[in-house]
Scaffold this motif. Structure first.
Motif, mmCIF file in Angstrom:
data_model
loop_
_atom_site.group_PDB
_atom_site.id
_atom_site.type_symbol
_atom_site.label_atom_id
_atom_site.label_comp_id
_atom_site.label_asym_id
_atom_site.label_seq_id
_atom_site.Cartn_x
_atom_site.Cartn_y
_atom_site.Cartn_z
ATOM 1 N N ARG A 95 0.832 -1.206 0.000
ATOM 2 C CA ARG A 95 0.000 0.000 0.000
ATOM 3 C C ARG A 95 0.867 1.257 0.000
ATOM 4 N N ALA A 96 1.998 1.221 0.700
ATOM 5 C CA ALA A 96 2.893 2.381 0.752
ATOM 6 C C ALA A 96 3.475 2.699 -0.621
ATOM 7 N N ARG A 97 3.490 1.727 -1.520
ATOM 8 C CA ARG A 97 4.030 1.923 -2.876
ATOM 9 C C ARG A 97 2.934 1.983 -3.934
ATOM 10 N N ALA A 98 1.698 2.020 -3.496
ATOM 11 C CA ALA A 98 0.553 2.052 -4.419
ATOM 12 C C ALA A 98 0.572 0.856 -5.370
ATOM 13 N N LEU A 99 0.981 -0.306 -4.854
ATOM 14 C CA LEU A 99 0.995 -1.546 -5.630
ATOM 15 C C LEU A 99 -0.150 -2.437 -5.165
ATOM 16 N N LEU B 80 1.679 -9.623 -7.393
ATOM 17 C CA LEU B 80 1.672 -8.173 -7.560
ATOM 18 C C LEU B 80 0.939 -7.831 -8.849
ATOM 19 N N LEU B 81 0.168 -6.753 -8.812
ATOM 20 C CA LEU B 81 -0.578 -6.315 -9.993
ATOM 21 C C LEU B 81 -0.223 -4.868 -10.325
ATOM 22 N N PRO B 82 1.013 -4.622 -10.756
ATOM 23 C CA PRO B 82 1.407 -3.235 -11.034
ATOM 24 C C PRO B 82 0.737 -2.698 -12.292
ATOM 25 N N GLU B 83 0.561 -1.383 -12.323
ATOM 26 C CA GLU B 83 0.128 -0.702 -13.554
ATOM 27 C C GLU B 83 1.389 -0.476 -14.380
ATOM 28 N N VAL B 84 1.564 -1.261 -15.414
ATOM 29 C CA VAL B 84 2.843 -1.265 -16.128
ATOM 30 C C VAL B 84 3.064 -0.015 -16.973
ATOM 31 N N ALA B 85 2.042 0.815 -17.129
ATOM 32 C CA ALA B 85 2.235 2.079 -17.839
ATOM 33 C C ALA B 85 2.653 3.204 -16.892
ATOM 34 N N ARG B 86 2.632 2.924 -15.590
ATOM 35 C CA ARG B 86 2.963 3.956 -14.610
ATOM 36 C C ARG B 86 4.469 4.076 -14.456
ATOM 37 N N PRO B 87 5.051 5.251 -14.623
ATOM 38 C CA PRO B 87 6.501 5.413 -14.458
ATOM 39 C C PRO B 87 6.942 5.006 -13.054
ATOM 40 N N GLY B 88 8.060 4.293 -12.977
ATOM 41 C CA GLY B 88 8.642 3.934 -11.697
ATOM 42 C C GLY B 88 8.115 2.653 -11.077
ATOM 43 N N TRP B 89 7.228 1.932 -11.785
ATOM 44 C CA TRP B 89 6.644 0.751 -11.158
ATOM 45 C C TRP B 89 7.689 -0.340 -10.911
ATOM 46 N N GLU B 90 8.690 -0.440 -11.788
ATOM 47 C CA GLU B 90 9.703 -1.481 -11.602
ATOM 48 C C GLU B 90 10.543 -1.230 -10.349
ATOM 49 N N GLN B 91 10.871 0.021 -10.092
ATOM 50 C CA GLN B 91 11.612 0.352 -8.877
ATOM 51 C C GLN B 91 10.769 0.049 -7.639
ATOM 52 N N ALA B 92 9.458 0.308 -7.735
ATOM 53 C CA ALA B 92 8.571 0.014 -6.614
ATOM 54 C C ALA B 92 8.534 -1.486 -6.327
#
Length: 479
Positions: free
Chosen positions: A336-340, A357-369
């Motif tokens: 939650r702290a990383r909006a993931l 994990l269900l990241p929004e892959v179009a969001r910048p910085g998701w890989e670092q998160a």
């Protein structure tokens, strides 16, 4: 990217080996099968004899014998029956020297003096392992399951080289054949469903159920139920109240229906003070629906819209059962702290939790998160006395964390084991012993993803969506 993902090099496919794939010896309660045959095939061959292999990985329909032995796989019923290690009687292994070795339960071995890898290990490494026994005893976590690193603790107890091969993830040789012990199929099953308002009592509930020899104690977290409603098209109303944090699916097995009913009632009485709701009168159709939901996770996750990708990065942590509530709440807080977004489910009876994990892959910085989440959750696992992998293996993803778990001296023993069996380092390099590559360097999405021809990429996505993992990948490449 789970623990068993492949890397650079030659992929060896054993599914087309010639000869009989499975031989069931019903009078001995044994089965011998080729490593490329699946547990689904074993189940079909053993069922007419009233026998089964009790550990039941959710991928049993297509999981191969070599694969499940190489990861010391487990499943929902491992809470009572243990991981596959307890049921492996022998394996045949082709060593890096091109020799055929057979390692058998009880220390037996086919012509041990002829197998160079065994000679090197016995002469150069086994004395060092035995000398380090006190340190191994102190540093190996007290978890119910462990597929991280080589099983030095088990080897010290059994003295069987077989126990080092089990869970070695293809780093010590190529398994070509497995001999299993089998068990009679129980005649009856019964269960109950527990709704939890929070995680405070989860560890205590699981401890009581394990003491009653539950055959399965499965966790469906709120995140899982919400996923099913949103993307699975399944209405879970009635399965849990609106304020429920989780559902536990509990199963008992036995041959005496009256005794089984009494155990279920005792389990209900033991857990009722700790749960928000306990239900024992579950109709067979409702119970089947719940288990279907439990096993539907992977196809639902694979079928998400293109802007979301399900990633198996922190998906196999195992902690002592009494800390499972702390682990789940810690994962959710860190995500939650990383909006993931995360989806949590798994084997509560073993303290083994699966996280997608269900990241929004179009969001910048998701890989670092994702990378920083892996670091934080791994630290959490270790702080709680757990291991990064309960049943899937370390692969390239978790290899770099093993020194944090076991310490430099024990990882040094891992290296010596590897060198004794594989002096040239050609078998699954980067697995268990890290290659130095960042752990999330080979995600299936993002800037670092390996580019694939569109037809192959589409075919692989279709396999994910439909759970068609039995389809040979070479067929895709050739087709």
């Amino acid at each position: 990217m789970g623990g068993g993902n492949v890397g650079d090099g030659v992929v060896v496919d054993l599914t087309a080996m010639a000869g009989p794939r499975i031989e069931v010896r019903s009078d001995e309660r044994r089965a011998v099968m080729q490593a490329g045959a699946s547990l689904g095939e074993l189940d079909a061959a053993a069922a007419p004899h009233g026998l089964r292999l009790p550990p039941d990985p959710s991928s049993w329909r297509w999981a191969t014998a070599g694969g499940v032995v190489s990861t010391n796989a487990a499943g929902a019923r491992s809470v009572r029956y243990g991981s596959v290690r307890a049921w492996v009687e022998a394996v045949r292994l082709v060593t890096v020297d091109g020799e055929l070795a057979e390692f058998r339960r009880g220390g037996g071995m086919m012509e041990p003096g002829r197998v160079a890898a065994a000679r090197r290990f016995i002469a150069e490494v086994e004395p060092a392992i035995r000398a380090a026994a006190p340190r191994i005893e102190r540093h190996y976590p007290r978890t119910r399951k462990n597929s991280s690193g080589y099983a030095l603790d088990v080897f010290l107890r059994s003295g069987d080289l077989l126990d080092l091969v089990i869970g070695s993830e293809g780093t010590l040789g190529l398994i070509t054949e497995v001999e299993w012990r089998l068990d009679p199929v129980p005649r009856h099953r019964a269960g109950l469903r527990l709704t939890l308002a929070d995680y405070a009592s989860l560890g205590d509930i699981v401890r009581r159920l394990v003491a009653l020899q539950a055959s399965a104690v499965e966790l469906l977290d709120r995140t899982f139920l919400e996923l099913v409603v949103e993307h699975g098209g399944e209405d879970v109303a009635g399965l849990a109240s609106a304020d429920a944090e989780a559902i536990l699916l509990v199963e008992f097995e036995g041959d005496d229906p009256r005794r089984l009913a009494a155990i279920v009632e005792l389990a209900a009485a033991e857990t009722r003070p700790l749960a928000a709701r306990v239900e024992t009168a579950i109709a067979p159709a409702d119970a089947e629906r719940l288990w279907r939901l439990r096993h539907a996770a992977s196809p639902i996750l694979a079928g998400l819209p293109p802007d979301r990708r399900s990633l198996q990065v922190i998906e196999d942590g195992c902690v002592p059962v009494e800390r499972i509530g702390d682990y789940v709440t810690g994962i959710r807080r860190a995500a939650r702290a990383r909006a993931l977004a995360v989806v949590v489910f798994g084997h509560a009876g073993d303290g083994n939790v699966h996280v997608n994990l269900l990241p929004e892959v179009a969001r910048p910085g998701w890989e670092q998160a994702v990378s920083s989440l892996l670091e934080e959750v791994t630290d959490l696992v270790i702080r709680l006395g757990g291991v990064p992998s309960g049943e899937h293996g370390d692969g390239r993803l978790r290899a770099g964390f093993l020194e944090r778990v076991y310490g430099a001296e024990i990882v040094g023993l891992f290296r010596r084991i590897k060198e004794s069996f594989d002096p040239l380092g050609i078998l699954n390099p980067g697995i268990i012993l890290p290659s130095g590559e960042p752990p999330v360097a080979r995600l299936k999405a993002g800037a670092g993803a390996v580019p694939l021809p569109s037809d192959i990429a589409d075919a692989l996505r279709e396999i994910e969506r439909r759970g068609g993992y039995a389809r040979p990948r070479l067929e895709i490449a050739d087709g």
